[in-house]
Design a protein around this motif. Structure first.
Motif, PDB file in Angstrom:
ATOM      1  N   SER A 128     -84.421 -33.173  -3.239  1.00 48.84           N
ATOM      2  CA  SER A 128     -84.804 -33.741  -1.941  1.00 48.84           C
ATOM      3  C   SER A 128     -85.763 -32.789  -1.232  1.00 48.84           C
ATOM      4  O   SER A 128     -86.099 -31.720  -1.757  1.00 48.84           O
ATOM      5  CB  SER A 128     -83.557 -34.021  -1.098  1.00 48.84           C
ATOM      6  OG  SER A 128     -83.073 -32.822  -0.548  1.00 48.84           O
ATOM      7  N   THR A 179     -92.250 -26.539  10.921  1.00 48.01           N
ATOM      8  CA  THR A 179     -92.122 -27.970  10.626  1.00 48.01           C
ATOM      9  C   THR A 179     -93.243 -28.699  11.354  1.00 48.01           C
ATOM     10  O   THR A 179     -93.427 -28.474  12.559  1.00 48.01           O
ATOM     11  CB  THR A 179     -90.747 -28.464  11.133  1.00 48.01           C
ATOM     12  OG1 THR A 179     -89.741 -27.662  10.525  1.00 48.01           O
ATOM     13  CG2 THR A 179     -90.518 -29.919  10.789  1.00 48.01           C
ATOM     14  N   THR A 235     -88.469 -34.130  12.941  1.00 47.33           N
ATOM     15  CA  THR A 235     -87.832 -35.446  12.883  1.00 47.33           C
ATOM     16  C   THR A 235     -86.676 -35.600  13.872  1.00 47.33           C
ATOM     17  O   THR A 235     -86.395 -36.700  14.337  1.00 47.33           O
ATOM     18  CB  THR A 235     -87.312 -35.678  11.447  1.00 47.33           C
ATOM     19  OG1 THR A 235     -88.313 -35.215  10.533  1.00 47.33           O
ATOM     20  CG2 THR A 235     -87.027 -37.131  11.171  1.00 47.33           C
ATOM     21  N   ASP A 237     -93.370 -27.480   6.502  1.00 46.40           N
ATOM     22  CA  ASP A 237     -92.558 -28.650   6.165  1.00 46.40           C
ATOM     23  C   ASP A 237     -93.331 -29.863   6.689  1.00 46.40           C
ATOM     24  O   ASP A 237     -93.453 -30.049   7.902  1.00 46.40           O
ATOM     25  CB  ASP A 237     -91.200 -28.489   6.868  1.00 46.40           C
ATOM     26  CG  ASP A 237     -90.363 -29.763   6.877  1.00 46.40           C
ATOM     27  OD1 ASP A 237     -90.873 -30.845   6.537  1.00 46.40           O
ATOM     28  OD2 ASP A 237     -89.175 -29.669   7.262  1.00 46.40           O
ATOM     29  N   VAL A 258     -92.525 -32.930   5.656  1.00 46.46           N
ATOM     30  CA  VAL A 258     -91.666 -33.975   5.092  1.00 46.46           C
ATOM     31  C   VAL A 258     -91.878 -35.318   5.801  1.00 46.46           C
ATOM     32  O   VAL A 258     -91.911 -36.360   5.153  1.00 46.46           O
ATOM     33  CB  VAL A 258     -90.183 -33.516   5.124  1.00 46.46           C
ATOM     34  CG1 VAL A 258     -89.236 -34.651   4.809  1.00 46.46           C
ATOM     35  CG2 VAL A 258     -89.958 -32.385   4.124  1.00 46.46           C
TER      36      VAL A 258
HETATM   37  C1  LIG Z   1     -88.794 -32.707   8.858  1.00 42.75           C
HETATM   38  C2  LIG Z   1     -87.780 -32.722   7.761  1.00 42.75           C
HETATM   39  N1  LIG Z   1     -87.650 -31.647   6.976  1.00 42.75           N
HETATM   40  C3  LIG Z   1     -86.765 -31.596   5.985  1.00 42.75           C
HETATM   41  C4  LIG Z   1     -85.933 -32.658   5.726  1.00 42.75           C
HETATM   42  C5  LIG Z   1     -84.930 -32.528   4.653  1.00 42.75           C
HETATM   43  O1  LIG Z   1     -85.179 -33.398   3.650  1.00 42.75           O
HETATM   44  P1  LIG Z   1     -84.027 -33.827   2.616  1.00 42.75           P
HETATM   45  O2  LIG Z   1     -82.946 -34.458   3.408  1.00 42.75           O
HETATM   46  O3  LIG Z   1     -84.794 -34.791   1.750  1.00 42.75           O
HETATM   47  O4  LIG Z   1     -83.610 -32.613   1.907  1.00 42.75           O
HETATM   48  C6  LIG Z   1     -86.019 -33.804   6.502  1.00 42.75           C
HETATM   49  C7  LIG Z   1     -85.134 -34.951   6.273  1.00 42.75           C
HETATM   50  O5  LIG Z   1     -85.011 -35.849   7.064  1.00 42.75           O
HETATM   51  C8  LIG Z   1     -86.972 -33.842   7.550  1.00 42.75           C
HETATM   52  O6  LIG Z   1     -87.103 -34.918   8.326  1.00 42.75           O
END
Ligand SMILES: Cc1ncc(COP(=O)(O)O)c(C=O)c1O
Length: 428
Positions: free
Chosen positions: A106, A182, A186, A212, A214
């Motif tokens: 993940s 980040t 989120t 990050d 993500v």
């Molecule tokens: C900004 C951010 N970083 C890291 C992650 C962690 O990702 P995972 O849950 O796929 O390990 C998330 C998951 O929602 C995220 O939104």
């Protein structure tokens, strides 16, 4: 069955104190409002789940079908073709000429890989922390014995690029080895100014930028090479329009130089192994082959839409969602002008956000995200990341409005939010 149906017969709606500022959330008070009647969707209609959370995000039919194919051998020429093709597609998505490596794992695996492949025991790093995922960076860095200097901002506020600039300028001894942050936070729905912070890191000369991305990659412009970001981590269940299971680490040349020096322990996440295998269009371990099929199909769809159009769609959805929530009297949690294109966090005053979220799920099978940590009950979050169309925004807004109306909590005529969203969507 619904996944999180609310117990009936209890007074689940509570009137909480108005949140005086986004900084100080008061403790939740005992329920004072009488039980309210809400109709659940009939059981046969509870198999129509719409994900409006920031991951997992909805998956297109084409991608689901690709996923359902028979696996093939991961050392076969057919699989090598897929690795070659997806690598080119990933470079397109990251706007980079450099390696983008695929790990079965993940998003957190990508974050951890970014650290263990570029840093060494005791290295000093600056970590941005303005939410749950900034906190996670700090935890990962500390788990590997790094010397972490945290640059904080209040939840709901963006990181201040000036704080990074002054810390980097003060570091004449060049002790800081990386700035870690980040991009789209989120937990609070805030987008941080990665571009400016990466520019300050470049001015420092030796530190790396590890980001990050993500919930920003595939939602907003993240031109890795132009901005000089050295490491970018992301995960498949977000802007990629895929199920969870793959994570991605893009590494620039300075990051690879640092890899040569790095002494942190690594085995499965040793990106040197992935790089060597990638040169042969392969993967060092048995990869999630079916997720590669899905990756190829999803990235093909994204290529057809085009990067600019994808970013414009996410920006439009962020504007429409924010306008709708404001129009119906639900304040946003993120500081004005810093909302993430992936997610809108809403902090309703006088309404238990968690109960409202659950009622939207029960009545409409639309899953919104709750608040995390101290924001639970105070914030709900509307995901508009990945495979989300204009109609999904209108539907989610309408469902929130109808639920408020049903509960007698609407402050404005029902439809006000939909009208505000429609106006923004029409602007394109
Ligand atoms: C900004 C951010 N970083 C890291 C992650 C962690 O990702 P995972 O849950 O796929 O390990 C998330 C998951 O929602 C995220 O939104």
């Amino acid at each position: 069955m619904t996944q999180d149906s609310t117990a009936r017969g209890t007074s689940f709606f509570m009137v909480v104190d108005c949140v005086p500022s986004r900084r100080r959330i008061p403790p939740r008070q005992a329920p004072s409002a009488p039980p309210l009647r809400v109709r659940d969707a009939p059981p046969s209609m509870q198999d129509k789940l719409t994900l409006m959370i920031p991951g997992p995000t909805p998956v297109p039919e084409t991608v689901l079908q690709a996923l359902g194919r028979h696996p093939i051998g991961h050392r076969s020429a057919d699989f090598q073709k897929i690795v070659k093709r997806t690598t080119e597609q990933l470079q397109w998505l990251h706007q980079t000429k450099h390696e983008v490596l695929v790990i079965t794992g993940s998003g957190t695996a990508a974050m951890e890989a970014g650290i263990v492949n570029t840093l060494s025991r005791g290295d000093k790093v600056l970590c941005g922390d303005n939410g749950k995922f900034g906190e996670r960076w700090v935890k990962v860095a500390k788990a590997y014995g790094l010397d972490v200097q945290v640059i904080k901002a209040e939840w709901g506020q963006p990181l201040d690029p000036e704080a990074f600039r002054s810390a980097l300028e003060a570091d004449t001894a060049k002790a800081i080895k990386a700035v870690i942050l980040t991009h789209s936070e989120t937990s609070t729905g805030v987008i941080n100014d990665l571009k400016t912070i990466a520019a300050h890191v470049q001015a420092h000369g030796t530190a790396l930028t590890i980001a990050d991305c993500v919930t920003s990659l595939g939602a907003t412009d993240v031109p890795m090479d132009d901005w000089g970001v050295d490491v970018i981590g992301s995960g498949s269940q977000k802007g990629y329009m895929m199920p969870p299971g793959l994570s991605f680490v893009a590494m620039g040349p300075r990051a690879w130089q640092a890899y040569g020096r790095s002494d942190l322990p690594k085995f499965y996440l040793d990106l040197g192994k992935y790089r060597k295998a990638a040169a042969d269009n392969s993967n060092p371990f048995t990869p999630a082959i079916n997720l590669y099929f899905a990756l190829e199909a999803a990235l093909e769809m994204m290529e057809k839409e085009g990067l600019k159009a994808i970013f414009a769609r996410h920006a439009r959805h962020q504007r429409a969602t924010s306008a709708a929530m404001k129009a119906i009297g639900l304040p946003l949690y993120a500081a004005e002008g810093h909302g993430s294109p992936a997610i809108t966090a809403v902090a309703p005053e006088g309404i238990d956000a968690e109960s409202l979220r659950k009622e939207v799920k029960n009545r409409f099978d639309i899953l919104l995200a709750g608040g995390q940590d101290h924001l639970k009950g105070h914030v709900f979050r509307i995901g508009h990341l990945g495979f989300v169309a204009d109609r999904d925004i209108l539907t989610a807004v309408a469902a929130i409005e109808a639920t408020l109306q049903d509960l007698g909590l609407g402050k404005v005529p029902t439809g006000t939010g939909v009208a505000a969203a429609a106006t923004e969507l029409a602007r394109g």
